[in-house]
Each structure stands twice: as structure tokens, then as C-alpha cells.
Scaffold this motif. Structure first.
Motif, PDB file in Angstrom:
ATOM      1  N   LEU A  15       6.570   0.673  -1.191  1.00  0.00           N
ATOM      2  CA  LEU A  15       5.890  -0.337  -1.444  1.00  0.00           C
ATOM      3  C   LEU A  15       5.428  -1.197  -0.411  1.00  0.00           C
ATOM      4  CD1 LEU A  15       8.263  -1.636  -4.503  1.00  0.00           C
ATOM      5  CD2 LEU A  15       6.209  -0.268  -4.753  1.00  0.00           C
ATOM      6  N   VAL A  20       0.433   1.378  -1.234  1.00  0.00           N
ATOM      7  CA  VAL A  20       1.727   2.092  -1.750  1.00  0.00           C
ATOM      8  C   VAL A  20       1.599   3.552  -1.468  1.00  0.00           C
ATOM      9  CG1 VAL A  20       2.831   2.834  -3.921  1.00  0.00           C
ATOM     10  CG2 VAL A  20       1.795   0.686  -3.684  1.00  0.00           C
ATOM     11  N   SER A  33      -2.201  -1.689  -2.396  1.00  0.00           N
ATOM     12  CA  SER A  33      -1.186  -2.414  -2.992  1.00  0.00           C
ATOM     13  C   SER A  33      -1.783  -3.612  -3.835  1.00  0.00           C
ATOM     14  CB  SER A  33      -0.083  -2.614  -2.080  1.00  0.00           C
ATOM     15  OG  SER A  33       0.796  -1.750  -1.651  1.00  0.00           O
ATOM     16  N   SER A 107       5.766  -5.836  -7.048  1.00  0.00           N
ATOM     17  CA  SER A 107       6.449  -4.752  -6.864  1.00  0.00           C
ATOM     18  C   SER A 107       6.851  -3.925  -8.154  1.00  0.00           C
ATOM     19  CB  SER A 107       7.793  -5.021  -6.104  1.00  0.00           C
ATOM     20  OG  SER A 107       7.683  -5.911  -4.728  1.00  0.00           O
ATOM     21  N   LEU A 110       3.506  -2.148  -9.410  1.00  0.00           N
ATOM     22  CA  LEU A 110       3.163  -1.013  -8.427  1.00  0.00           C
ATOM     23  C   LEU A 110       4.099   0.180  -8.611  1.00  0.00           C
ATOM     24  CD1 LEU A 110       1.999  -2.810  -5.179  1.00  0.00           C
ATOM     25  CD2 LEU A 110       0.571  -1.765  -6.942  1.00  0.00           C
TER      26      LEU A 110
END
Length: 417
Positions: A15, A20, A33, A107, A110
């Protein structure tokens, strides 16, 4: 109608503050991201004849909502290129915030979105259609990572959010006429240190990568000092320092006797994103329309056309000045790390998304610091190109994910406890 169950998957997900990086069942991909929240979604579903093209580019097209302890807000979100070009306010990691990755919705958004998109795409590639019942169930063995200092404080809580007491996380696609629901259950999950996972990626390097690593080391020692040394010798050195230059942090990952040394390792809470933010601030003051560092980064990494060449060169010039300032600001941190580890470190690896742009100003500082310990203190510095080394963490994470289930034949990866 029964829910469609897909095979358990192995997932390494890095991450990154900028991108990503994912390796799911051996398939490596990367996407920005970023996300945008849709507070008043009114996008019509894609037509039946457009489903294939949307699925093919799903990581840049998905429109998702979440029901998960990893995601507190319930708004639908757009991702990737669609988010970047939406004109809406971007949700991205704040590289200056004291709030870490383990504490923000992005976080979870994603990580879950990455797995859901991969599995829906995989199903469509195999069957040529969306799931008839509108549901896919997937079980996951996951390895992911946190910056070293954040890992020390929040690793267990972050891991437990993924495990969710054995309950599924729900991700819903709103792209299509029929909503598609992914029920994601994490059978095994581990959270290791950023930088540590990159070292595992080096440990499993193939011949082509090993040759490149040797070439990078030798060009710093042109007089035969490394004669007889192989790429395998370099990545297999028992005592190493990995400098992982990310967008939000720089992780100094120390390995002692081939095991991660959490006592000597640390995190500097700024990364290459600070350079981009400073550049963005100056450009906005000049009237440039960039709204985010991601938008700026995409412009800098795109070959300019004849129409944008002058603008690109101006932006690049401002960015390089900020790179030089940033490298100077972290020289004190370089000294702190070397005071702790220079006595036993055998090889230094520099990698990550910010490695290449900072090489011209940072490498000299590393060399100067090493030279202070005497002329016989020969420590190879292997400086790995960002285009390659940004994938080191995710490749290491995938190797860890492969080894999470008990009774496997592979030897265990020596992960930190």
C-alpha cells in the motif's frame, strides 16, 4: 441461487503512498493510491456491450462501496485514472500527517478494492460473463506492510481488522446494471515492515535481477574491488541496510545475521511525496492548475509532447530544486543511521519509488558518510532503479503470503516477530 466460490488466493499488497503494488497468485500489477468519494452518485451503469472493456481496465474504472471494519465511511468511491480525471477532491495518503496508514480508510479501501477487482476480472476472463448470482466469495492469504515505526505500534490492530474474527468484508461494484458483491474472508494475514519485505524480494531474486544488482554495485567500484563477488553474494549478505525511499516515508531496514533487526531499524516520516508537495505548492502559486501531487507526478513521468515540452521542463526544474533541498534535509538522518549500523553492515541497498529521482543528490552523502569510517571500510552501495525496485516490497510480500499456511513444503521466510 448458490453464491459463486472462487479458489483461495495468495496476495502480497504493498500500500504505497503513491501507488498500490499487488501480486495476486503471481500476477503483478500497479495502480495509483487514490480514490474519490461520490456523495451524490448518478453515473448510469455501463451497457452490456461495454462490460468487457470495463472489466479489462477495472482498476481504473471501478465504482465501489464497502462494508468492513477497515472502512468507516460508506460513500461510493471511484478509483485509478477515473478518480484522477473526475475533477473531484482526491482521497490520498497525507505524507505530512502523523496519522498512519493503519488508521485511515484509504488503506482498507485500496486493499479490499484491489482484491475485489482482481477476482472479478479473473472470473470474467475465465467465464466471459459476470457472476449470474451477483456474488463472489473469496478466501485470502494476505501479506502487507507498514512503515517500520508504525508497525511497532499498530501491527496487531491492523492485522486483526483484516482477520475480522473470521467474518467477511463486503465490497460491492456499482458499475453494472446488476450490483456485484464480493465477500472477502482473510484466512491468514500478516503485516510486516516496509523495507523488510523488500529484502525478502531480494533474497528470491532471479538470475536477470542478480546480474543487474551486481552491475549496479560494480559501477561504483571500477578498479576491481568487487572482483569475484556475485549478485547472489550481495543479496545473501547476512548484515545489510536497506534504504526504502517511498512517497510518504523513508524506511531504514537493518538485517543482522539474515534476520530483521527491529532495534536498529527506523522510519523517517517524510518521503519523496514531500518533494512533490513542495513543487506543487510553488506551481500553484504561479497559477498552474495541478490539484494533487499524484496529478503532478503523472505529468512528470509522461514524455512531453511538442506542445507541453516547455511547461514540462519548467516543472522539472522546480522539482529538481526541491529534490536537492530534501536530500540535504535528510543528511542528518543518514548520519544517525550510520552511527548505529556502520560497524557491521556489509552491503547497502537503496530502492523504492523515490530512489532514482534522489540518486543524483543522495548518493554522494551516503558515500561521504561511509568514508568517515576509514578507507578499508568498503561497503558496496547497490542503488536500484525506481522502475524496478518499486516492486521489491510486493515481491517479498508475495513470498511471505505463499508461506502463511501451515504444513507447506517451502522453508519459512524469516519474518520479524
Amino acid at each position: 441461487m448458490a453464491k459463486t466460490t472462487v479458489e483461495p488466493i495468495k496476495a502480497g499488497i504493498d500500500l504505497g503512498n503513491g501507488y498500490v503494488k499487488q501480486n495476486i497468485n503471481g500476477r503483478v500489477r500497479v495502480h495509483p493510491s487514490v480514490a474519490v468519494k461520490q456523495f451524490n452518485p448518478d453515473t448510469p451503469p455501463v451497457s452490456a456491450d461495454a462490460i468487457g472493456s470495463v472489466i479489462e481496465d477495472i482498476f481504473n474504472q471501478m465504482d465501489l462501496s464497502f462494508l468492513s471494519p477497515l472502512v468507516k465511511s460508506t460513500e461510493r468511491r471511484l478509483f485509478g485514472e477515473r478518480a484522477l480525471k473526475s475533477g473531484m477532491s482526491l482521497e490520498e495518503f497525507d505524507v505530512f500527517s502523523r496519522v498512519g496508514k493503519s488508521e485511515v480508510d484509504l488503506s482498507g479501501v485500496l486493499a479490499l478494492g484491489t482484491i475485489a477487482a482482481d477476482r472479478l476480472q479473473n472470473h470474467y476472463e475465465k467465464t466471459g460473463s459476470l457472476p449470474e448470482d451477483g456474488v463472489l466469495k473469496v478466501n485470502v492469504d494476505l501479506a502487507t506492510a507498514l512503515p517500520i515505526e508504525e508497525h511497532k505500534q499498530h501491527m496487531e490492530r491492523f492485522r486483526d481488522l483484516f482477520l475480522n474474527n473470521g467474518n467477511a468484508h463486503i465490497v460491492t461494484f456499482h458499475n453494472f446494471k446488476q450490483q456485484i458483491r464480493l465477500e472477502i474472508t482473510f484466512d491468514y494475514a500478516i503485516v510486516i515492515n516496509e523495507g523488510e519485505s523488500a529484502q525478502y524480494g531480494l533474497m528470491f531474486a532471479k538470475e536477470e535481477m542478480l546480474d543487474m544488482i551486481l552491475k549496479e554495485a560494480v559501477k561504483r567500484f571500477p578498479n576491481g574491488e568487487l572482483d569475484g563477488i556475485t549478485g547472489k553474494d550481495l543479496v545473501g549478505a547476512p548484515n545489510t541496510l536497506g534504504i526504502d525511499i517511498g512517497e510518504g516515508t523513508i524506511d531504514w531496514a537493518v538485517f543482522t545475521n539474515r534476520k530483521f533487526n527491529s532495534d536498529a531499524s527506523s522510519t523517517f516520516r517524510q518521503g519523496y511525496g514531500a518533494v512533490l508537495e513542495a513543487t506543487l505548492h510553488k506551481l500553484q502559486a504561479e497559477g498552474y492548475p495541478y490539484r494533487s501531487r499524484k496529478e503532478l507526478s503523472e505529468f512528470l513521468h509522461t514524455k512531453p509532447s511538442v506542445f507541453t515540452k516547455n511547461k514540462w521542463e519548467h516543472v522539472k526544474n522546480i522539482n529538481q530544486k526541491e529534490e536537492d533541498r530534501f536530500s540535504s534535509s535528510i543528511s542528518t538522518e543518514v548520519s544517525k543511521v550510520f552511527d548505529k549500523v556502520a560497524g557491521f553492515i556489509e552491503v547497502i541497498f537503496v530502492f523504492g519509488g523515490g530512489a532514482t529521482p534522489l540518486e543524483w543528490s543522495l548518493f554522494g552523502k551516503l558515500q561521504a558518510r561511509i568514508s568517515e569510517f576509514g578507507k578499508d571500510n568498503m561497503i558496496p552501495i547497490v542503488y536500484l532503479d525506481s522502475a524496478f525496485s518499486r516492486f521489491l516490497n510486493v515481491q517479498g510480500l508475495y513470498q511471505v503470503a505463499l508461506r502463511l499456511r501451515p504444513n507447506r513444503k517451502e522453508a519459512s521466510v524469516p519474518v520479524a516477530k
